[in-house]
Write a protein that holds these residues in place. Structure first.
Motif, PDB file in Angstrom:
ATOM      1  N   ALA A   1       0.786  -1.333   0.043  1.00  0.00           N
ATOM      2  CA  ALA A   1      -0.006   0.049   0.073  1.00  0.00           C
ATOM      3  C   ALA A   1       0.804   1.301  -0.149  1.00  0.00           C
ATOM      4  O   ALA A   1       0.278   2.260   0.777  1.00  0.00           O
ATOM      5  CB  ALA A   1      -1.293  -0.060   1.018  1.00  0.00           C
ATOM      6  N   LEU A   2       1.945   1.230  -0.828  1.00  0.00           N
ATOM      7  CA  LEU A   2       2.849   2.219  -0.816  1.00  0.00           C
ATOM      8  C   LEU A   2       2.449   3.688  -1.097  1.00  0.00           C
ATOM      9  O   LEU A   2       2.764   4.677  -0.435  1.00  0.00           O
ATOM     10  CB  LEU A   2       3.857   1.944  -1.586  1.00  0.00           C
ATOM     11  N   ILE A   3       1.521   3.723  -2.095  1.00  0.00           N
ATOM     12  CA  ILE A   3       0.827   5.055  -2.584  1.00  0.00           C
ATOM     13  C   ILE A   3      -0.708   5.043  -2.085  1.00  0.00           C
ATOM     14  O   ILE A   3      -1.104   5.916  -1.539  1.00  0.00           O
ATOM     15  CB  ILE A   3       0.916   5.073  -4.133  1.00  0.00           C
ATOM     16  N   TYR A   4      -1.473   3.780  -2.003  1.00  0.00           N
ATOM     17  CA  TYR A   4      -2.550   3.789  -1.611  1.00  0.00           C
ATOM     18  C   TYR A   4      -2.710   4.327  -0.227  1.00  0.00           C
ATOM     19  O   TYR A   4      -3.778   4.950  -0.044  1.00  0.00           O
ATOM     20  CB  TYR A   4      -3.214   2.282  -1.804  1.00  0.00           C
ATOM     21  N   GLY A   5      -2.101   3.424   0.499  1.00  0.00           N
ATOM     22  CA  GLY A   5      -2.183   3.854   2.031  1.00  0.00           C
ATOM     23  C   GLY A   5      -2.234   5.315   2.330  1.00  0.00           C
ATOM     24  O   GLY A   5      -2.869   5.977   3.257  1.00  0.00           O
ATOM     25  N   PRO A   6      -0.987   5.974   1.938  1.00  0.00           N
ATOM     26  CA  PRO A   6      -1.101   7.415   2.143  1.00  0.00           C
ATOM     27  C   PRO A   6      -2.125   8.249   1.651  1.00  0.00           C
ATOM     28  O   PRO A   6      -2.387   9.337   2.264  1.00  0.00           O
ATOM     29  CB  PRO A   6       0.364   7.717   1.403  1.00  0.00           C
ATOM     30  N   THR A   7      -2.651   8.010   0.465  1.00  0.00           N
ATOM     31  CA  THR A   7      -3.871   8.770   0.034  1.00  0.00           C
ATOM     32  C   THR A   7      -5.018   8.541   1.153  1.00  0.00           C
ATOM     33  O   THR A   7      -5.798   9.430   1.254  1.00  0.00           O
ATOM     34  CB  THR A   7      -4.186   8.258  -1.419  1.00  0.00           C
ATOM     35  N   LYS A   8      -5.140   7.383   1.641  1.00  0.00           N
ATOM     36  CA  LYS A   8      -6.280   7.097   2.530  1.00  0.00           C
ATOM     37  C   LYS A   8      -5.841   7.799   3.834  1.00  0.00           C
ATOM     38  O   LYS A   8      -6.899   8.304   4.660  1.00  0.00           O
ATOM     39  CB  LYS A   8      -6.640   5.762   2.660  1.00  0.00           C
ATOM     40  N   ALA A   9      -4.419   7.909   4.236  1.00  0.00           N
ATOM     41  CA  ALA A   9      -4.369   8.265   5.631  1.00  0.00           C
ATOM     42  C   ALA A   9      -4.538  10.118   5.530  1.00  0.00           C
ATOM     43  O   ALA A   9      -5.300  10.707   6.345  1.00  0.00           O
ATOM     44  CB  ALA A   9      -2.747   8.238   5.882  1.00  0.00           C
ATOM     45  N   ALA A  10      -4.336  10.626   4.325  1.00  0.00           N
ATOM     46  CA  ALA A  10      -4.717  12.075   4.138  1.00  0.00           C
ATOM     47  C   ALA A  10      -6.167  12.171   4.125  1.00  0.00           C
ATOM     48  O   ALA A  10      -6.671  13.113   4.765  1.00  0.00           O
ATOM     49  CB  ALA A  10      -4.385  12.538   2.503  1.00  0.00           C
ATOM     50  N   ILE A  11      -6.966  11.329   3.707  1.00  0.00           N
ATOM     51  CA  ILE A  11      -8.440  11.316   3.935  1.00  0.00           C
ATOM     52  C   ILE A  11      -8.654  11.546   5.568  1.00  0.00           C
ATOM     53  O   ILE A  11      -9.630  11.843   5.892  1.00  0.00           O
ATOM     54  CB  ILE A  11      -9.368  10.304   3.227  1.00  0.00           C
TER      55      ILE A  11
END
Length: 257
Positions: free
Chosen positions: A154-164
Motif C-alpha cells: 500500500a505504498l501509495i494507496y495507504g498515504p492517500t487514505k491517511a490523508a482522507i
C-alpha cells in the motif's frame, strides 16, 4: 454521544453519491433509494449508473469524472437547479493498485493520487460553498483502514487514505459548528471490483451490501468515524498504538509480507 445529527427518516432527503456505479457506492445508492431518498448517482460510466438506478423515479443519473473539476461543477450546478439544497454528499469514488518499493511507478502513483486525493479536493471545492451557505447538510468521504498506518503493498494507496483521515478530522473542526455533518468512512476488506485482483488473504471480508448497511446505519446514529467490520477495524486501530518494533513484527507475522 452522537457527533453528528442523527437521521431518523431518509424520505425526501436529497443525496449525491459520487462513485455510485459499482461496489459500495452502488449498494449505498440502492439502499437509500429503498429508504425513500432522492439520489443522484455519479461516476464515469453512464451505462453502469443506469443499471444501478434501474429506472427508479427518484434516481438522477449524472456522469462525472472525479479528476475533472469541470464535470463536477456542471453536475453540481444541475443538481442545485433541480433540487435547490443538497442534504448529503457521499464521495465513494477511489482506486487501488498494489505497489511496493521495488516496484515504484511514479506515473501510477500520480494517477492514484489524482483519483484518491485530488479528486476529493475537486469535490470539496464544488460542494463546500453551498453546504456552508445553506447552513445544514453533510459530507461523507470513503477512505480505508489502510490509512491508519503503513501496510505492505500500500505504498501509495495507504498515504492517500491517511490523508482522507486527516482531512475529515480537519473538516469536522470547521463544519460541525456550522451545523454540517462530517462522516469519515473507513471500510476494511470489501468484496468489490477493486479488491477482486488481490492475491493475498483478506481478513473479515464482507460484501458491498453489508458495507452499505454499515454506512447508512452509522449516519443514522450520528457517528463521525464509521468503520467496519469492527472485528477487523478495531484490531487495526489498536495495532497502530503499539511501539513500531511490535507493530512491524505483528503486521509481518499476520500478512506474511
Amino acid at each position: 454521544m452522537a457527533m453528528n445529527p442523527k437521521i431518523a427518516d431518509w424520505h425526501g432527503k436529497k443525496i449525491w453519491i459520487i462513485g455510485a456505479s459499482t461496489g459500495i457506492g452502488a449498494e449505498t445508492a440502492q439502499l437509500l433509494l429503498k429508504k425513500g431518498a432522492q439520489v443522484a448517482l455519479s461516476a464515469r460510466q453512464a451505462d453502469l449508473l443506469h443499471a444501478v438506478a434501474a429506472g427508479h423515479e427518484r434516481a438522477v443519473i449524472l456522469p462525472v469524472d472525479i479528476t475533472d473539476h469541470t464535470t463536477l461543477a456542471n453536475a453540481h450546478a444541475y443538481l442545485s437547479q433541480l433540487w435547490g439544497n443538497i442534504d448529503l454528499v457521499l464521495v465513494v469514488a477511489g482506486g487501488y493498485n498494489a505497489m511496493r518499493a521495488d516496484q515504484f511507478d511514479l506515473v501510477a502513483a500520480n494517477r492514484l493520487i489524482d483519483l484518491n486525493l485530488r479528486g476529493i479536493l475537486n469535490c470539496l471545492d464544488v460542494v463546500l460553498p453551498k453546504l456552508i451557505r445553506q447552513g445544514h447538510g453533510g459530507i461523507g468521504i470513503v477512505g480505508s483502514v489502510a490509512g491508519l498506518s503503513g501496510l505492505p503493498k500500500a505504498l501509495i494507496y495507504g498515504p492517500t487514505k491517511a490523508a482522507i483521515i486527516n482531512l475529515c478530522e480537519s473538516l469536522y473542526f470547521d463544519l460541525h459548528p456550522k451545523n454540517i455533518a462530517v462522516y469519515l468512512i473507513s471500510p476494511g476488506f470489501v468484496k468489490t471490483p477493486l479488491t477482486a485482483g488481490n492475491d493475498f488473504e483478506m481478513p473479515a471480508l464482507i460484501t458491498a451490501e453489508v458495507a452499505a448497511k454499515e454506512i447508512v446505519s452509522g449516519m443514522e446514529n450520528g457517528e463521525f468515524h464509521i468503520h467496519f467490520p469492527k472485528r477487523f477495524t478495531n484490531w487495526l486501530r489498536l495495532a497502530r498504538l503499539l511501539p513500531y518494533r511490535w507493530y512491524f513484527a505483528l503486521i509481518h507475522k499476520t500478512t506474511g509480507l
